[in-house]
Write an enzyme that holds these catalytic residues in place. Structure first.
Site, mmCIF file in Angstrom:
data_model
loop_
_atom_site.group_PDB
_atom_site.id
_atom_site.type_symbol
_atom_site.label_atom_id
_atom_site.label_comp_id
_atom_site.label_asym_id
_atom_site.label_seq_id
_atom_site.Cartn_x
_atom_site.Cartn_y
_atom_site.Cartn_z
ATOM 1 N N GLY A 75 -9.042 -8.023 0.235
ATOM 2 C CA GLY A 75 -9.070 -9.176 1.129
ATOM 3 C C GLY A 75 -8.331 -8.920 2.424
ATOM 4 N N THR A 76 -7.143 -8.360 2.310
ATOM 5 C CA THR A 76 -6.319 -8.140 3.502
ATOM 6 C C THR A 76 -7.038 -7.239 4.503
ATOM 7 O OG1 THR A 76 -4.296 -8.472 2.242
ATOM 8 C CG2 THR A 76 -4.088 -7.238 4.304
ATOM 9 N N GLY A 123 -12.115 -8.327 -4.651
ATOM 10 C CA GLY A 123 -12.536 -8.165 -6.045
ATOM 11 C C GLY A 123 -11.614 -8.820 -7.050
ATOM 12 N N HIS A 124 -10.296 -8.708 -6.842
ATOM 13 C CA HIS A 124 -9.387 -9.085 -7.931
ATOM 14 C C HIS A 124 -9.258 -10.588 -8.159
ATOM 15 C CE1 HIS A 124 -5.478 -9.993 -5.677
ATOM 16 N NE2 HIS A 124 -6.253 -9.541 -4.712
ATOM 17 N N ASN A 175 -5.297 -20.987 -0.439
ATOM 18 C CA ASN A 175 -4.753 -20.338 -1.628
ATOM 19 C C ASN A 175 -3.592 -21.085 -2.254
ATOM 20 O OD1 ASN A 175 -3.907 -19.317 1.016
ATOM 21 N ND2 ASN A 175 -2.343 -18.202 -0.110
ATOM 22 N N THR A 224 -14.103 7.710 2.545
ATOM 23 C CA THR A 224 -15.055 7.838 1.435
ATOM 24 C C THR A 224 -15.052 6.568 0.585
ATOM 25 O OG1 THR A 224 -14.635 10.199 1.430
ATOM 26 C CG2 THR A 224 -15.660 9.290 -0.551
ATOM 27 N N CYS A 252 2.217 -13.723 -2.266
ATOM 28 C CA CYS A 252 2.753 -12.820 -1.247
ATOM 29 C C CYS A 252 4.099 -13.310 -0.723
ATOM 30 C CB CYS A 252 1.797 -12.698 -0.066
ATOM 31 S SG CYS A 252 0.118 -12.538 -0.571
ATOM 32 N N GLN A 263 -10.204 -16.908 -1.768
ATOM 33 C CA GLN A 263 -9.929 -17.837 -2.875
ATOM 34 C C GLN A 263 -11.174 -18.601 -3.298
ATOM 35 O OE1 GLN A 263 -7.303 -18.458 -4.862
ATOM 36 N NE2 GLN A 263 -6.036 -16.937 -3.863
HETATM 37 N N1 PLP Z 1 -6.696 -14.490 1.670
HETATM 38 C C1 PLP Z 1 -6.395 -15.367 0.703
HETATM 39 C C2 PLP Z 1 -6.761 -16.809 0.878
HETATM 40 C C3 PLP Z 1 -5.726 -14.939 -0.450
HETATM 41 O O1 PLP Z 1 -5.400 -15.810 -1.393
HETATM 42 C C4 PLP Z 1 -5.396 -13.565 -0.567
HETATM 43 C C5 PLP Z 1 -4.666 -13.048 -1.742
HETATM 44 O O2 PLP Z 1 -3.701 -13.613 -2.174
HETATM 45 C C6 PLP Z 1 -5.757 -12.692 0.471
HETATM 46 C C7 PLP Z 1 -6.412 -13.200 1.569
HETATM 47 C C8 PLP Z 1 -5.433 -11.227 0.417
HETATM 48 O O3 PLP Z 1 -6.293 -10.535 -0.460
HETATM 49 P P1 PLP Z 1 -5.881 -9.124 -1.106
HETATM 50 O O4 PLP Z 1 -4.799 -9.420 -2.077
HETATM 51 O O5 PLP Z 1 -7.137 -8.632 -1.777
HETATM 52 O O6 PLP Z 1 -5.465 -8.230 -0.011
#
Ligand code: PLP
Length: 389
Positions: free
Chosen positions: A73-74, A203-204, A153, A240, A326, A182
């Site tokens: 996501g990040t 994915g997670h 989130n 890759t 986070c 989310q």
């Molecule tokens: N955006 C939202 C709304 C999230 O809840 C999160 C993860 O907590 C992220 C972005 C970041 O995703 P990732 O943990 O896959 O980097």
């Protein structure tokens, strides 16, 4: 005696689904070729990668060329926000985000600010909702990109993404990104129905592996790569590709898409059962009362520290959090709750319980008992702390 852990932190991460592991294992074992290699081993890996990309695209209502695979996501968000900002910088150096974005969006925007961009933060109401008209007011002819998340989130509030997209697209050339990390397990994500140009998933949160995500990039939308090297992902993301993880993401997304219509209402009913057991007596709901993710119960406990409540619950075998994973471990008060108008001392009482597809009635009932007990003890601890001072 303490039983097995009751996991109510699916917003932080969801357990890896066995179907996903089963789909990934043969690829990890036998499909290790480099998908960019021209020989048969590479071509075999490419075939698997192409099939996974096609499934991811289809779940989003997109075409495979519009899907960029990333490390999560990040990274998807950084590529979307910074990539669109730099691509649109000839037009102007203005970026618009909402006040309740994940740190990945906030951090990307602030990075841009250090490089001469102007960042405009659109406020939210007490439910964490963005008014599309406020987005309209923030856009000028110098704006490159707007980013507003699909669902939050911490408090689970769902935004009016389509309306915001329509407002953004009244201004030619401005790209609209939504962080759907989310939302992905719970809400249908058809990119045309949402009207977005860029959309991020991970994915997670879906029961897939960590370390893989995707960015949808609408055909014709320009973004500048943030990672340089080879020509993978149509020059949008060098490096890759991880074929097994792409298969993991595709499998998790497929399962979520197929099950959403039955899983979401069942989980919402469980969440409501938990809510009615814990709300009241100084425990109040945060976020929108109805337009919220079906698995999210976020509350503020008056007269207690959310961190004390979650630590006590952890000792009793319930895993939940005070808000964003986070931010856990930092002394910071949630920027989401303060943006929604909660004073800092109230915001410190935040507790987030996020259910998942495997959550049971028995777990919810046990968690409710333990939560009520933990709240009582956390309040006593807060009073004692004041007396000692
Ligand atoms: N955006 C939202 C709304 C999230 O809840 C999160 C993860 O907590 C992220 C972005 C970041 O995703 P990732 O943990 O896959 O980097």
């Amino acid at each position: 005696m303490r039983g097995p852990t009751i996991y109510l932190d699916h917003a932080a991460t969801a357990p890896l689904r066995p179907e996903v592991v089963d789909a990934m294992l043969p690829v990890l074992r036998d499909g290790w070729g480099n998908p960019s290699s021209a020989h048969a081993v590479g071509r075999a890996a490419r075939e698997v990668l192409d099939a996974a990309r096609e499934r991811i695209a289809s779940a989003l209502g997109a075409t495979p060329r519009e899907v960029v695979l990333t490390s999560g996501g990040t990274e998807s968000i950084n590529l979307a926000v910074k990539g669109a900002a730099w691509a649109g910088s000839a037009r102007g150096h203005r970026v618009v985000i909402s006040a309740v974005e994940h740190h990945a969006v906030e951090g990307s925007a602030h990075h841009l600010e250090r490089h001469g961009f102007e960042v405009v933060v659109v406020p939210v109401d007490r439910y964490g909702r963005v008014d599309p008209e406020d987005v309209e007011a923030a856009i000028t002819d110098r704006t490159a990109v707007v980013s507003v998340m699909t669902a939050n989130n911490e408090v689970g509030t769902i935004q009016h993404v389509r309306e915001i997209a329509d407002v953004v697209h009244r201004h030619r050339g401005v790209l609209f990104h939504t962080d759907a990390v989310q939302a992905a397990p719970w809400l249908p994500l058809d990119v045309d129905a949402l009207g977005v140009d860029l959309l991020s998933i991970a994915g997670h949160k879906l029961g897939g592996p960590k370390g893989v995500g995707a960015l949808y990039v609408r055909r014709g939308s320009n973004i500048v790569a943030q990672q340089h090297g080879g020509g993978q992902e149509r020059y949008r993301r060098a490096g890759t590709e991880d074929v097994a993880y792409a298969v993991g993401l595709a499998t998790a997304l497929d399962l979520a898409t197929a099950e959403r219509a039955t899983v979401a209402p069942r989980v919402a009913a469980l969440r409501d059962r938990l809510a009615s057991a814990v709300l009241g007596d100084g425990v109040t709901l945060t976020g929108h009362p109805t337009e919220r993710l079906p698995n999210n119960l976020s509350v503020i406990v008056a007269g207690a520290e959310g961190g004390t409540v979650t630590t006590m619950l952890d000792l009793e075998g319930v895993a939940c959090s005070t808000g964003s994973a986070c931010a856990t471990g930092t002394a910071d008060v949630s920027h989401v709750l303060t943006a929604m108008g909660y004073p800092e001392d109230e915001a410190r009482g935040a507790v987030r319980l996020s259910l998942g597809r495997s959550t049971t009635d028995a777990e919810v009932d046990r968690a409710a008992d333990l939560l009520r007990d933990a709240i009582g003890r956390a309040r006593d601890a807060a009073v004692e702390a004041v007396v000692e001072r």
